[in-house]
Motif scaffolding. Structure first.
Motif, PDB file in Angstrom:
ATOM      1  N   ARG A 281      35.401  20.387   7.608  1.00  0.00           N
ATOM      2  CA  ARG A 281      36.011  21.353   6.687  1.00  0.00           C
ATOM      3  C   ARG A 281      35.275  21.441   5.350  1.00  0.00           C
ATOM      4  NH1 ARG A 281      41.630  20.572   7.225  1.00  0.00           N
ATOM      5  NH2 ARG A 281      41.430  22.167   8.842  1.00  0.00           N
ATOM      6  N   THR A 282      34.974  20.323   4.722  1.00  0.00           N
ATOM      7  CA  THR A 282      34.348  20.413   3.401  1.00  0.00           C
ATOM      8  C   THR A 282      32.925  20.944   3.496  1.00  0.00           C
ATOM      9  OG1 THR A 282      33.786  18.060   3.508  1.00  0.00           O
ATOM     10  CG2 THR A 282      35.775  18.645   2.331  1.00  0.00           C
ATOM     11  N   ALA A 283      32.171  20.534   4.497  1.00  0.00           N
ATOM     12  CA  ALA A 283      30.827  21.086   4.682  1.00  0.00           C
ATOM     13  C   ALA A 283      30.908  22.569   5.028  1.00  0.00           C
ATOM     14  CB  ALA A 283      30.082  20.327   5.776  1.00  0.00           C
ATOM     15  N   GLY A 284      31.884  22.949   5.862  1.00  0.00           N
ATOM     16  CA  GLY A 284      32.032  24.336   6.265  1.00  0.00           C
ATOM     17  C   GLY A 284      32.375  25.255   5.106  1.00  0.00           C
ATOM     18  N   ILE A 285      33.228  24.785   4.202  1.00  0.00           N
ATOM     19  CA  ILE A 285      33.553  25.572   3.018  1.00  0.00           C
ATOM     20  C   ILE A 285      32.387  25.552   2.031  1.00  0.00           C
ATOM     21  CG2 ILE A 285      35.048  25.742   1.004  1.00  0.00           C
ATOM     22  CD1 ILE A 285      37.275  24.465   2.669  1.00  0.00           C
ATOM     23  N   SER A 286      31.843  24.367   1.787  1.00  0.00           N
ATOM     24  CA  SER A 286      30.949  24.160   0.648  1.00  0.00           C
ATOM     25  C   SER A 286      29.654  24.944   0.737  1.00  0.00           C
ATOM     26  CB  SER A 286      30.638  22.664   0.501  1.00  0.00           C
ATOM     27  OG  SER A 286      31.792  21.925   0.200  1.00  0.00           O
ATOM     28  N   LEU A 287      28.946  24.867   1.866  1.00  0.00           N
ATOM     29  CA  LEU A 287      27.624  25.482   1.917  1.00  0.00           C
ATOM     30  C   LEU A 287      27.673  27.008   1.820  1.00  0.00           C
ATOM     31  CD1 LEU A 287      24.601  25.206   2.081  1.00  0.00           C
ATOM     32  CD2 LEU A 287      24.787  25.222   4.580  1.00  0.00           C
TER      33      LEU A 287
ATOM     34  N   ALA B  77      31.178  30.533   8.912  1.00  0.00           N
ATOM     35  CA  ALA B  77      30.361  30.316   7.717  1.00  0.00           C
ATOM     36  C   ALA B  77      29.950  31.649   7.086  1.00  0.00           C
ATOM     37  CB  ALA B  77      29.134  29.484   8.059  1.00  0.00           C
ATOM     38  N   LEU B  78      29.518  32.600   7.899  1.00  0.00           N
ATOM     39  CA  LEU B  78      29.149  33.924   7.383  1.00  0.00           C
ATOM     40  C   LEU B  78      30.368  34.641   6.802  1.00  0.00           C
ATOM     41  CD1 LEU B  78      26.682  35.181  10.142  1.00  0.00           C
ATOM     42  CD2 LEU B  78      26.110  34.567   7.779  1.00  0.00           C
ATOM     43  N   ARG B  79      31.514  34.435   7.417  1.00  0.00           N
ATOM     44  CA  ARG B  79      32.728  35.068   6.907  1.00  0.00           C
ATOM     45  C   ARG B  79      33.057  34.559   5.502  1.00  0.00           C
ATOM     46  NH1 ARG B  79      36.166  33.568  10.763  1.00  0.00           N
ATOM     47  NH2 ARG B  79      35.339  35.187  12.123  1.00  0.00           N
TER      48      ARG B  79
ATOM     49  N   ALA C  77      39.652  27.113   4.071  1.00  0.00           N
ATOM     50  CA  ALA C  77      39.961  25.879   4.800  1.00  0.00           C
ATOM     51  C   ALA C  77      40.432  26.176   6.211  1.00  0.00           C
ATOM     52  CB  ALA C  77      41.023  25.080   4.047  1.00  0.00           C
ATOM     53  N   GLU C  78      41.125  27.296   6.394  1.00  0.00           N
ATOM     54  CA  GLU C  78      41.652  27.662   7.703  1.00  0.00           C
ATOM     55  C   GLU C  78      40.580  28.152   8.667  1.00  0.00           C
ATOM     56  OE1 GLU C  78      45.953  28.909   5.707  1.00  0.00           O
ATOM     57  OE2 GLU C  78      44.447  30.435   6.175  1.00  0.00           O
ATOM     58  N   GLN C  79      39.362  28.324   8.199  1.00  0.00           N
ATOM     59  CA  GLN C  79      38.275  28.750   9.075  1.00  0.00           C
ATOM     60  C   GLN C  79      37.664  27.590   9.869  1.00  0.00           C
ATOM     61  OE1 GLN C  79      37.706  32.166   9.114  1.00  0.00           O
ATOM     62  NE2 GLN C  79      39.341  32.166   7.568  1.00  0.00           N
ATOM     63  N   PHE C  80      37.910  26.322   9.440  1.00  0.00           N
ATOM     64  CA  PHE C  80      37.183  25.184  10.004  1.00  0.00           C
ATOM     65  C   PHE C  80      38.133  24.045  10.387  1.00  0.00           C
ATOM     66  CE2 PHE C  80      34.507  27.299   6.842  1.00  0.00           C
ATOM     67  CZ  PHE C  80      33.378  27.600   7.593  1.00  0.00           C
ATOM     68  N   PRO C  81      37.784  23.259  11.425  1.00  0.00           N
ATOM     69  CA  PRO C  81      38.548  22.053  11.750  1.00  0.00           C
ATOM     70  C   PRO C  81      38.307  20.981  10.700  1.00  0.00           C
ATOM     71  CG  PRO C  81      36.601  22.196  13.138  1.00  0.00           C
ATOM     72  CD  PRO C  81      36.657  23.484  12.365  1.00  0.00           C
TER      73      PRO C  81
ATOM     74  N   THR D 233      25.272  20.171  10.352  1.00  0.00           N
ATOM     75  CA  THR D 233      24.656  20.649  11.583  1.00  0.00           C
ATOM     76  C   THR D 233      25.703  21.204  12.539  1.00  0.00           C
ATOM     77  OG1 THR D 233      22.880  19.018  11.360  1.00  0.00           O
ATOM     78  CG2 THR D 233      23.205  19.974  13.542  1.00  0.00           C
ATOM     79  N   THR D 234      26.847  20.538  12.593  1.00  0.00           N
ATOM     80  CA  THR D 234      27.941  21.012  13.447  1.00  0.00           C
ATOM     81  C   THR D 234      28.435  22.380  12.998  1.00  0.00           C
ATOM     82  OG1 THR D 234      28.623  18.726  13.875  1.00  0.00           O
ATOM     83  CG2 THR D 234      30.230  20.454  14.344  1.00  0.00           C
ATOM     84  N   VAL D 235      28.556  22.575  11.685  1.00  0.00           N
ATOM     85  CA  VAL D 235      28.991  23.869  11.164  1.00  0.00           C
ATOM     86  C   VAL D 235      28.030  24.969  11.589  1.00  0.00           C
ATOM     87  CG1 VAL D 235      29.297  25.229   9.052  1.00  0.00           C
ATOM     88  CG2 VAL D 235      30.247  22.923   9.196  1.00  0.00           C
ATOM     89  N   LEU D 236      26.740  24.728  11.390  1.00  0.00           N
ATOM     90  CA  LEU D 236      25.743  25.759  11.692  1.00  0.00           C
ATOM     91  C   LEU D 236      25.639  26.039  13.188  1.00  0.00           C
ATOM     92  CD1 LEU D 236      22.956  24.659   9.195  1.00  0.00           C
ATOM     93  CD2 LEU D 236      24.637  26.481   8.915  1.00  0.00           C
TER      94      LEU D 236
END
Length: 419
Positions: free
Chosen positions: A358-364, A236-238, A350-354, A226-229
């Motif tokens: 990080r894992t949720a931000g990359i994974s989805l 995420a779109l990038r 990995a560098e796109q997210f804190p 939820t935080t990522v979105l």
């Protein structure tokens, strides 16, 4: 702080475990020509193969679900916990496929069970990439994030190469009748056994310092996805744009190429398999060098080299695939461009997210991109070549490369970002 010895052990465990994970995932595509008849009894061989590749695509569409669930799990419970769960699911599903009954034994239940097992593997693979990428990048020596992250893709390539090599040896040495009854079962059984080794390796290493710091400072998010979105939608779109062309080309050149070349130019499957395996070996070997170049010169130059080079060369390279040698040359040239993409990928994502997401931000977003562009690539390629319209697939690939190039051009350079 992590010692150099412990860092090396962690990188080794993450790499080998990921290799096993992708061996299990890739075996399916290589053995489709031999097990398709066990689950789809039609006399139309292209129809059987298309049906089996449709299940291959369905497995990809479970990757976003696995990415959402396992990525969030790893952000809450640790990178090691997420990786351990992922490889356990993958190995278990391989064991199930190895002993599945055929259509002749249980009727329509056979392809249903195959689909369910493949969905579990897709779920596992969806969570694997983001978790192992975060694990390797967070264990990187200072200034070497792309190099460390490149081993994620090295292990993907090595796992796929190991599956390809097993297939090439079995195709060249075993009778076709045996391959169609027992050979494919042996291949999935090997994957299940290797999965147990990967599981043990992952259970013997500690989690990363970055996650330990999150736990120590009480910064673990209850709902990381939820935080990522909500807070990182642009990043995420990038990631989707970063991955689109690369995942389609990886699936084409190193997974479905033998079958496509057989249908497109008449190259025998064993010869095309050998050529694809050589290309995959080139791709795998080049990635650490690509990671070093990315750490030295930045992410964008390497990524642009991949996208523009692939756009210019895809159609000519596919056209020369008339023999094992020419298939190997085509796959190897493409591998040079793909290595530039893969060597930077884990680090730049990995560098796109804190670290707390990080894992949720990359994974989805990665899982969505792979499901749409990677999962459909073998199916669309097979459908267009059997319809005599393979040029349509070429147009799609070139367009994807140009879209990804635009994303690379506009994205910020993250080589010096703090992780």
């Amino acid at each position: 702080m992590t010692s150099e010895r412990q860092r090396s052990r962690s990188l080794f465990a993450g790499t080998v475990g990921n290799l096993v994970e992708w061996f299990d995932w890739s075996v399916y595509a290589f053995f489709v020509p031999y097990f398709a008849a066990s689950f789809f009894p039609t006399d139309d061989r292209p129809a059987r193969i298309l049906s089996a590749f449709a299940i291959f695509a369905v497995g990809f569409f479970f990757r976003p679900l696995g990415a959402a669930v396992l990525g969030s799990y790893a952000d809450r419970h640790g990178r090691r916990a997420g990786m351990t769960l992922a490889i356990g699911l993958m190995a278990g599903a391989s064991a199930v496929i190895a002993v599945l009954p055929t259509f002749g034994q249980v009727g329509v239940l056979a392809p249903v069970l195959l689909t369910l097992a493949r969905c579990v593997q897709g779920f596992s693979a969806g969570g694997e990439f983001g978790t192992s990428s975060a694990f390797l990048v967070e264990n990187a020596p200072p200034g070497r994030r792309a190099w460390a992250g490149s081993w994620q893709q090295v292990s993907v390539g090595a796992g796929t190469l190991a599956a390809s090599a097993l297939a090439a040896v079995m195709f060249a040495t075993l009778p076709e009748a045996f391959l169609g009854v027992w050979g494919w079962r042996i291949a999935f059984g090997v994957g299940a056994v290797l999965g147990l080794i990967g599981l043990w390796l992952r259970m013997t290493v500690p989690d990363t310092d970055a996650f330990a710091e999150l736990r120590h400072t009480d910064r673990i998010r209850r709902r990381p996805l939820t935080t990522v979105l909500r807070e990182h939608p642009d990043a995420a779109l990038r990631v989707v744009g970063l991955v689109a062309a690369g995942t389609a080309l990886v699936q084409f050149w190193f997974v479905s190429l033998p079958l496509i070349m057989t249908l497109h130019t008449g190259v025998p499957v064993p010869a095309a398999q050998l050529g694809a395996a050589i290309g995959l070996a080139v791709f795998t070997v080049l990635q650490p060098w690509s990671g070093n170049l990315s750490d030295r010169f930045g992410r964008r130059p390497l990524l642009l080299f991949f996208a523009l080079g692939s756009a210019l060369t895809f159609v000519p390279l596919v056209s020369i695939g008339q023999s094992a040698v020419s298939v190997a040359v085509a796959a190897s040239v493409s591998a040079v461009f793909l290595a530039a993409y893969a060597g930077s990928l884990a680090a730049v994502m990995a560098e796109q997210f804190p670290p707390e997401v990080r894992t949720a931000g990359i994974s989805l977003p990665y899982g969505i991109a792979v499901a749409v562009f990677g999962g459909l690539a073998p199916l669309v390629a097979t459908a267009t070549v059997t319809a005599g319209r393979f040029w349509v697939f070429g147009v799609i690939v070139v367009a994807l490369c140009l879209v990804s190039a635009a994303v690379y051009w506009r994205m910020p350079e993250t080589r010096d970002a703090r992780v």
